[in-house]
Motif scaffolding. Structure first.
Motif, PDB file in Angstrom:
ATOM      1  N   ARG A 118       0.786  -1.048  -0.028  1.00 48.13           N
ATOM      2  CA  ARG A 118       0.058  -0.017  -0.252  1.00 48.13           C
ATOM      3  C   ARG A 118       0.794   1.114   0.182  1.00 48.13           C
ATOM      4  NH1 ARG A 118      -2.619  -3.291   3.733  1.00 48.13           N
ATOM      5  NH2 ARG A 118      -1.582  -2.098   5.380  1.00 48.13           N
ATOM      6  N   HIS A 119       1.965   1.143   0.285  1.00 49.72           N
ATOM      7  CA  HIS A 119       2.952   2.278   0.492  1.00 49.72           C
ATOM      8  C   HIS A 119       3.719   2.444  -0.874  1.00 49.72           C
ATOM      9  CE1 HIS A 119       2.567   3.534   4.494  1.00 49.72           C
ATOM     10  NE2 HIS A 119       2.237   2.289   5.087  1.00 49.72           N
ATOM     11  N   LEU A 120       3.782   1.780  -1.820  1.00 48.52           N
ATOM     12  CA  LEU A 120       4.214   1.962  -3.114  1.00 48.52           C
ATOM     13  C   LEU A 120       3.551   3.030  -3.890  1.00 48.52           C
ATOM     14  CD1 LEU A 120       5.429  -1.754  -4.207  1.00 48.52           C
ATOM     15  CD2 LEU A 120       6.852   0.108  -3.298  1.00 48.52           C
ATOM     16  N   PHE A 121       4.067   3.657  -4.564  1.00 46.39           N
ATOM     17  CA  PHE A 121       3.354   4.759  -5.317  1.00 46.39           C
ATOM     18  C   PHE A 121       4.266   4.917  -6.544  1.00 46.39           C
ATOM     19  CE2 PHE A 121       5.833   7.170  -2.704  1.00 46.39           C
ATOM     20  CZ  PHE A 121       6.486   8.390  -3.381  1.00 46.39           C
ATOM     21  N   PRO A 122       3.638   5.377  -7.870  1.00 43.00           N
ATOM     22  CA  PRO A 122       4.321   5.319  -9.174  1.00 43.00           C
ATOM     23  C   PRO A 122       4.830   6.884  -9.230  1.00 43.00           C
ATOM     24  CG  PRO A 122       2.115   5.344  -9.200  1.00 43.00           C
ATOM     25  CD  PRO A 122       2.018   5.130  -7.794  1.00 43.00           C
ATOM     26  N   VAL A 123       5.559   7.084 -10.280  1.00 41.89           N
ATOM     27  CA  VAL A 123       6.262   8.336 -10.350  1.00 41.89           C
ATOM     28  C   VAL A 123       5.257   9.338 -10.790  1.00 41.89           C
ATOM     29  CG1 VAL A 123       6.668   8.074 -13.145  1.00 41.89           C
ATOM     30  CG2 VAL A 123       8.452   9.436 -11.552  1.00 41.89           C
ATOM     31  N   ASP A 124       4.000   9.196 -11.271  1.00 42.37           N
ATOM     32  CA  ASP A 124       2.842  10.334 -11.324  1.00 42.37           C
ATOM     33  C   ASP A 124       2.450  10.637 -10.319  1.00 42.37           C
ATOM     34  OD1 ASP A 124       1.792   7.958 -11.599  1.00 42.37           O
ATOM     35  OD2 ASP A 124       0.471   8.447 -13.198  1.00 42.37           O
ATOM     36  N   VAL A 125       2.482  10.126  -8.966  1.00 44.16           N
ATOM     37  CA  VAL A 125       1.556  10.209  -7.969  1.00 44.16           C
ATOM     38  C   VAL A 125       2.522  11.066  -6.936  1.00 44.16           C
ATOM     39  CG1 VAL A 125       0.322   9.389  -5.978  1.00 44.16           C
ATOM     40  CG2 VAL A 125       0.225   8.363  -8.202  1.00 44.16           C
ATOM     41  N   ILE A 126       1.871  12.176  -6.474  1.00 45.30           N
ATOM     42  CA  ILE A 126       2.461  13.136  -5.601  1.00 45.30           C
ATOM     43  C   ILE A 126       2.162  13.118  -4.058  1.00 45.30           C
ATOM     44  CG2 ILE A 126       3.126  15.701  -5.190  1.00 45.30           C
ATOM     45  CD1 ILE A 126       2.203  16.252  -8.307  1.00 45.30           C
ATOM     46  N   ASP A 127       1.102  12.641  -3.895  1.00 47.34           N
ATOM     47  CA  ASP A 127       0.713  12.948  -2.358  1.00 47.34           C
ATOM     48  C   ASP A 127       1.411  12.154  -1.513  1.00 47.34           C
ATOM     49  OD1 ASP A 127      -1.541  14.180  -4.209  1.00 47.34           O
ATOM     50  OD2 ASP A 127      -2.345  14.691  -2.466  1.00 47.34           O
ATOM     51  N   PRO A 128       1.642  10.819  -1.798  1.00 52.20           N
ATOM     52  CA  PRO A 128       2.154  10.032  -0.638  1.00 52.20           C
ATOM     53  C   PRO A 128       3.729  10.357  -0.403  1.00 52.20           C
ATOM     54  CG  PRO A 128       0.953   8.713  -2.215  1.00 52.20           C
ATOM     55  CD  PRO A 128       1.058  10.264  -2.820  1.00 52.20           C
ATOM     56  N   LEU A 129       4.237  11.105  -0.928  1.00 51.74           N
ATOM     57  CA  LEU A 129       5.687  11.331  -1.027  1.00 51.74           C
ATOM     58  C   LEU A 129       6.315  11.538   0.359  1.00 51.74           C
ATOM     59  CD1 LEU A 129       8.544  11.920  -2.586  1.00 51.74           C
ATOM     60  CD2 LEU A 129       7.854  14.321  -2.637  1.00 51.74           C
ATOM     61  N   PHE A 130       5.724  12.621   1.043  1.00 45.74           N
ATOM     62  CA  PHE A 130       6.382  13.093   2.413  1.00 45.74           C
ATOM     63  C   PHE A 130       5.930  11.786   3.412  1.00 45.74           C
ATOM     64  CE2 PHE A 130       6.336  14.447   6.697  1.00 45.74           C
ATOM     65  CZ  PHE A 130       7.360  15.338   6.765  1.00 45.74           C
ATOM     66  N   SER A 131       4.686  11.298   3.602  1.00 45.75           N
ATOM     67  CA  SER A 131       4.249  10.321   4.523  1.00 45.75           C
ATOM     68  C   SER A 131       5.234   8.867   4.222  1.00 45.75           C
ATOM     69  CB  SER A 131       2.929   9.806   4.441  1.00 45.75           C
ATOM     70  OG  SER A 131       2.481   9.459   3.128  1.00 45.75           O
ATOM     71  N   VAL A 132       5.160   8.665   2.914  1.00 49.63           N
ATOM     72  CA  VAL A 132       5.901   7.195   2.950  1.00 49.63           C
ATOM     73  C   VAL A 132       7.383   7.479   3.032  1.00 49.63           C
ATOM     74  CG1 VAL A 132       6.549   5.595   0.781  1.00 49.63           C
ATOM     75  CG2 VAL A 132       4.090   6.539   0.947  1.00 49.63           C
ATOM     76  N   THR A 133       7.965   8.494   2.664  1.00 48.96           N
ATOM     77  CA  THR A 133       9.477   8.698   3.038  1.00 48.96           C
ATOM     78  C   THR A 133       9.526   8.655   4.558  1.00 48.96           C
ATOM     79  OG1 THR A 133       9.543  10.079   1.042  1.00 48.96           O
ATOM     80  CG2 THR A 133      11.259  10.429   2.706  1.00 48.96           C
TER      81      THR A 133
END
Length: 1285
Positions: A389-404
């Motif tokens: 659920r924490h994987l996200f593709p390169v064209d998705v922005i929003d999970p950037l900070f939380s997943v990092t």
């Protein structure tokens, strides 16, 4: 909280070797473990290990068979014998008692291996030093082994010879600890992995061990698995059905199975007897606890994240030591690109931690991404099992900070959390706090200081919202087994506490703060000097490094609850040139006694209330917090002067020396025609001309020039007229000129978690917002304008802040959300106008409200593009309604959204607009349905007179349904658009605006949907009014409980159990749908209902009941205690073998809130047998033994027989006939249901345990008569119901 959670079982574990044969087709594990036991007590006669849900097949002591006892407390709650005795939901206490050994902070050990009688604990040779066993020891090593084999461990030394214990076991269809993922339309490949939640019982759910955090040893894993996917599916031909094309199926069959485990791979070989299987061996010489061991098996593809290091990295030459540490990622096929995009920063994080703190404690670090995981992250030694659920593709922005942040936390936990563990559960805040503190330090370096400080300030604000009546982080009130979700508040508060501790240590003058303390801790752990960390040890180390006492700090912030609230007054004494300040702490008077009710915490709060715990009284807030505080005053010349004051009491009065001549920056240079920029340019030109002429400007004249100022946009006359902006009045300008200083900041260095209120004028906050470059200072100003009485000048300031791109994007977003508060009738909705104008100017075509094509290349603009619609949805009039203009504007944003040329996905943006539309339609606080008046006449069709709002709702729902359909055909990232739609509909159904039917929601809960969408859909389903009461919803509830019991996703099962408790809390805290339906029916019949005084008083009383936890518990019991469907569902979960320990504990908590205990239990006793044994002498030393029928004794005439069948015909007794006796322990009376006389009829049906009116009540008899009636004359059985047992 107990100081010592560690249990002394008379021995320690030095090494454990685990051999596992994993059968992915049969969902089973066959294994054995060899444990090197170091006795610490020579008198022990058995070895206790933790184990459940497994079958033990053999046990050996020093290679000789041994006896063992095995009592599985969890499995006992699902045994037929126990479920027959505890057959109603009112007997949840029986399940609680059965699980009590697993729900305490100390496990006693279910598996007991007995030492043989002849076995003696032998001491080591007196001429040889005691055996010190640790890293890399072989389980068969003798006391004469070489020092290389018996490498040292400083925390374990034994004066006795080690014992070699081997346990053979088998695990089939496990429910907890191990998750087998089957191939399905939503799960791409078969794989299996271990789980580490809840703490302390997860590893022992699949492996015999001493579970927990405190028994540490070295490990060796030997895992045998199939070689390829084809080998798995060939063994499961009966159950497997292809779900992909033939070409892809053939490709999948050839994929190799990978094994990911703790430790380093030493060798991999083909199985000796089966060429379709292979064996992989892993060694971990570093001692770790059983809590932190695990593995994953599946067709994982390895990605070397260390190879992603940028070649031009400036710090590459500083991190040569990190080159030997590999950072690897494992994912299922087809996810490699997402893994690279999600984890590309991990190598930088590894280099940062090694450089700033100490070397990595293990050989390598791996991330393994799996499906249907219960938790987002599973932290193991050198390995982290992460949900996909924490994987996200390169064209998705929003999970950037939380997943990092999530992934960095997993890496930081290898130092603090795995290599260093808390000394006991009350010290867990230290390891959590250090882990998240160093995570924040890396994110500060990665994302910048503004991002770090802004999010830290938001966290402190969240703490002030939650820390009311809560137990302190140094003495948490935990429930066992510990669920990771219960640690969220500690995870929030602990790193912020360490941040303010770091600021105070730094201010001591001789310390570098925690930058010296934390590396010293890590070095102690690497050298073996420190394995478990306590609060006292951490405190002593801080004092040793900083040469300052921090006792008071720990008493207030670690062992204390709450936070200070400061009310600060200030006045400039022109005569003495002092700023007189008074600082008062008012938390004792202003802080609420209890936190506000929240449906997400309803079950927990209700449970504490029923247990008689009052957290507000148990954990009172301090009347005074102490410590240094930095006050920064920007004086008239613009120079900031810092003053450090020491808070020692609830009220202090201080005088601060003024340093500048009494002159203030002149604001009259802000000319009407040119704005601040023109004024600054004019002033600079004048200064240059004067210098060229040889003239020197007076200090006061030059000090009046304001050269640098944010928010100086929209300053021309045309712009101010177009935007309807206002400026300070002449009187306000005069007041500014006469002020002694520009603005004042209290706690400018962020040394406190507190709420601060300063009585400085509004124009000082405006100056602070425009001239202070600290993002926290700017945020404090935004919060002031959010709480202040709305005024046009405030809206102007916020609009300029919103439009100035030089501000940090978070400040612009906060300004947009605050502008919604200025959309009031008194101000002619000026805030709404500014929001619409800003969106039109930035994102729409000129002179139009039609949005341009999306361009999310700028993160700040993207955040603002989502924030403005969210703020517009918050604009309400006096009736709580949003204007139709705003609603139509939001709907047009959804209609005309164009993302074809955008390189980024718009799924979260569309979801934001959908939520904004639903929020604009909803009327918070009213909860009344929209009524549709239809006038029907006998001679024609009904004439509909729908209001514009009703027509808009229909249009909006149609557009949202279109988006949901598109999301079903072309799924967005994790169906985020459908999630937003179902959450919006849940909101509207909750306030009565729309009717949400189960038929509309249930398709979204099917297993082929994403997990998060299914959870959101179940939340909406359980929020439907009367879902628990209407008979037509019985099948819906049956489906909900069946999903909570049998769903293949552990995440969905767990979340669904939480939703059941939350839905009960939501219904208890709000008015039910029945009240709304009755009101609608009364209005639809055109009846004028007049409320009497008694009705008004009853309604107020009902509102009061719903406002406190005691009243909500009473309402919940009134509405749910007699709900038969709910009782069956909860009882089914309690007795189900598919429910793990954590799930059963959650169900027990719900039952404790809804039901009172009825201590009734069935036991079995013997009754006379119809046959007797007869011996016949046949002569010549031969005797024949056989059974013959014997006459049954006649029943006592005083007892009236109770018919056992519906027809009233008694059945002939058999050898297994029983009589049911109910004994009352308090009154010493008994009730007997005796079997009637023999008759040719079917066997009697057993009388139900719970009296439901269908069975004839038995007749009470005296104690003597009861004893005579059931006096046995031959072996048999009798069943007795004992009340009060």
């Amino acid at each position: 909280m107990l100081e010592a959670t560690k249990i002394d079982r008379g021995f320690h574990i030095a090494h454990q070797k685990v051999q596992l044969d994993v059968d992915l087709a049969g969902y089973s594990i066959t294994g054995s473990t060899e444990i090197t036991v170091l006795p610490s007590d020579p008198t022990i006669r058995d070895i206790r290990l933790d184990l459940r849900q497994a079958k033990v097949t053999a046990a050996y002591i020093n290679n000789k068979p041994a006896l063992w006892d095995y009592e599985d407390f969890w499995q006992a709650t699902s045994s037929p014998r126990f479920t027959r005795s505890a057959r109603t939901v009112h007997q949840y206490d029986a399940y609680k008692d059965k699980l009590s050994p697993l729900t305490s902070d100390r496990l006693s050990g279910e598996l007991v291996v007995h030492l043989p009688r002849y076995f003696k604990i032998q001491p080591t040779d007196s001429f040889i030093p005691p055996v010190i066993i640790g890293r890399g020891i072989s389980p068969t090593a003798s006391r004469f082994a070489s020092p290389d084999v018996l490498s040292s461990r400083n925390d374990i030394d034994s004066p006795y010879l080690p014992i070699n214990l081997r346990i053979d076991f088998k695990l089939e269809n496990p429910v907890m600890g191990v998750n087998f993922v089957k191939k399905s339309p939503t799960n791409s490949y078969e794989h299996v992995y271990t789980c580490s939640n809840p703490f302390g019982i997860s590893t022992s759910s699949w492996l015999p061990c001493v579970d927990g955090l405190w028994e540490r040893c070295s490990w060796q894993f030997v895992i045998t698995v199939p070689k390829t996917i084809g080998d798995i599916r060939s063994a499961a031909t009966n159950d497997y059905a292809p779900t992909t094309s033939k070409e892809k199926e053939e490709e999948d069959l050839e994929r190799e199975i990978a094994v990911v485990c703790i430790g380093d791979v030493t060798h991999e070989v083909t199985h000796s007897t089966d060429v379709t299987r292979k064996t992989v061996t892993f060694d971990l010489p570093t001692p770790v606890a059983a809590q932190h061991v695990g593995f994953a098996v599946g067709p994982f593809i390895q990605t070397n994240l260390s190879a992603l290091k940028e070649s031009d990295d400036e710090e590459a030459h500083h991190s040569a030591s990190s080159s030997s540490v590999d950072v690897l990622a494992y994912s299922l096929p087809g996810k490699q690109d997402d893994v690279i995009n999600t984890c590309m920063f991990m190598n930088k994080a590894m280099e940062y931690f090694i450089r700033e703190y100490t070397s990595y404690p293990f050989g390598s670090f791996s991330l393994c991404f799996v499906e249907t995981a219960l938790d987002d992250m599973e932290t193991l030694a050198g390995l982290s099992i992460v949900s996909e659920r924490h994987l996200f593709p390169v064209d998705v922005i929003d999970p950037l900070f939380s997943v990092t942040k999530y992934l960095t936390t997993q890496l930081a936990a290898q130092w603090s959390g795995v290599n260093i563990v808390p000394k006991n559960w009350s010290n867990i805040w230290v390891t959590i706090g250090i882990c998240r503190y160093i995570t924040g330090m890396f994110l500060k370096k990665l994302m910048g200081n503004n991002e770090h400080r802004f999010r830290l300030r938001k966290d402190a604000e969240k703490i002030c919202e939650l820390d009311i009546g809560r137990p302190p982080i140094g003495d948490p009130d935990l429930e066992y087994p510990i669920d990771r979700a219960t640690l969220k508040f500690i995870e929030l508060k602990a790193p912020v506490v360490l941040h303010i501790l770091d600021r105070r240590l730094t201010k001591s003058g001789v310390s570098f703060g925690l930058t010296r303390v934390i590396p010293k801790l890590f070095r102690q752990a690497m050298m073996g000097e420190l394995t478990s960390l306590s609060t006292s040890h951490f405190q002593r180390l801080c004092e040793k490094v900083s040469h300052a006492k921090v006792d008071t700090f720990f008493q207030e912030w670690v062992y204390g609850s709450g936070y200070p609230i400061f009310r600060i007054t200030q006045r400039f004494n022109k005569k003495k040139m002092f700023i007189e300040m008074g600082i008062r702490q008012v938390q004792s008077a202003e802080m609420s006694d209890v936190s506000s009710l929240n449906e997400t915490e309803f079950v927990k709060d209700a449970k504490r209330h029923l247990a008689g715990k009052s957290e507000a009284k148990k954990y009172p807030v301090r009347s005074a917090f102490t410590g240094p505080m930095t006050i920064r005053i920007h004086e008239a010349d613009g120079t900031p002067y810092e003053h450090i004051v020491h808070i020692k009491d609830s009220f202090i009065k201080i005088d601060i020396q003024y340093n500048t001549k009494y002159k203030r920056l002149k604001r009259n240079l802000r000319q009407k025609g040119g704005g601040a920029a023109a004024a600054s340019a004019t002033a600079v030109a004048s200064a240059a001309a004067a210098a060229a002429a040889g003239d020197h400007m007076d200090e006061g004249e030059y000090d009046g020039v304001l050269l640098h100022s944010l928010g100086d946009v929209l300053s021309t006359d045309d712009e101010m007229s177009e935007w309807r902006l206002t400026d300070w009045t002449a009187d306000q300008e005069d007041q500014m000129t006469n002020e002694a200083f520009e603005w004042m900041r209290v706690d400018s260095d962020f040394e406190w978690i507190c709420m601060i209120y300063i009585n400085q004028p509004d124009y000082m906050y405006a100056s602070q917002l425009q001239q202070d470059r600290d993002v926290v200072a700017q945020y404090e100003c935004i919060k002031f304008f959010a709480d202040a009485k709305p005024a046009p000048i405030y809206s102007t300031i916020l609009a300029r802040t919103l439009m100035d791109r030089r501000y940090y994007y978070g400040i612009r977003v906060e300004a947009a959300l605050t502008l919604a508060r200025y959309a009031t009738p008194d101000l002619d909705f000026i805030g709404r106008y500014h929001l619409l104008k800003a969106f039109q100017t930035i994102f729409c075509f000129p002179d139009s409200l039609i949005p341009q094509a999306n361009d999310f290349s700028d993160f700040g603009s993207y955040s603002l593009q989502k924030a403005i619609p969210t703020a517009l949805a918050l604009v309400k009039d006096d009736r709580g309604k949003t204007s139709l203009q705003v609603k139509e504007f939001l709907l047009d944003l959804l209609r005309y959204n164009e993302n074809s040329n955008n390189m980024y996905s718009d799924c979260f943006y569309v979801g934001c607009i959908i939520r904004a539309i639903c929020n604009s339609i909803a009327e918070p606080g009213k909860g009344e349905p929209e009524y549709n008046f239809e006038f029907s006449f006998d001679f024609g069709e009904p004439v509909s007179n729908k209001s514009p709002e009703k027509r808009f709702v229909e249009k909006a729902m149609a557009e949202i349904d279109r988006c949901v359909n598109m999301d079903g055909w072309m799924p967005s990232y994790q169906n985020s658009i459908s999630i937003a739609a179902i959450e919006g509909k849940e909101l509207l159904a909750g306030v009565g605006t729309i009717d949400l039917s189960p038929a509309e929601v249930i398709p979204l809960t099917e297993p082929d949907r994403s997990e998060r969408l299914r959870v959101s859909a179940f939340s909406a389903l359980l929020s439907i009014p009367d879902i628990y009461r209407k008979p037509e919803h019985r099948n819906v509830l049956r489906y909900v409980f069946a999903t909570a019991r049998h769903d293949p996703s552990a995440f969905v099962r767990y979340e669904l159990l939480k939703l059941i408790g939350e839905s009960i809390g939501k219904i208890s805290m709000r008015k039910s749908g029945a009240d709304k339906d009755s009101a609608a029916a009364a209005l639809g019949s055109f009846m004028i209902v007049e409320e009497t005084g008694g009705e008004v008083a009853a309604e107020r009383q009902e509102e009061f009941r719903r406002s406190n936890i005691a009243g909500c518990v009473d309402i919940a019991r009134e509405q749910f205690s007699e709900n038969e469907m709910l009782q069956r569902g909860l009882l089914g979960l309690l007795s189900a073998a598919e429910s793990g320990v954590l799930a059963k504990r959650m169900v027990i908590d719900i039952c404790a809130v809804l039901y009172e205990t009825r201590p009734v239990k069935l036991v079995t006793l013997k009754i006379p047998d119809r046959k007797q044994v007869v011996a016949k002498n046949l002569g010549k030393g031969k005797v024949k033994l056989y059974r013959v029928e014997k006459p049954r004794p006649k029943p006592v005439q005083k007892i009236k027989a109770v018919a056992a069948t519906a027809a009233g015909v008694a059945a002939p007794p058999t050898a297994t006939d029983t009589a049911t006796v109910t004994a009352d322990l308090q009154t010493s009376t008994a009730t007997t249901t005796a079997a009637p006389a023999p008759a040719p009829a079917p066997a009697p049906a057993e009388t139900p345990l719970a009296s439901n009116g269908n069975a004839e009540p038995p007749v009470a008899i005296s104690q003597e008569e009861s004893a005579e009636a059931v006096k046995p004359k031959a072996p048999g059985k009798i069943r007795i119901k004992l009340k009060g047992l």
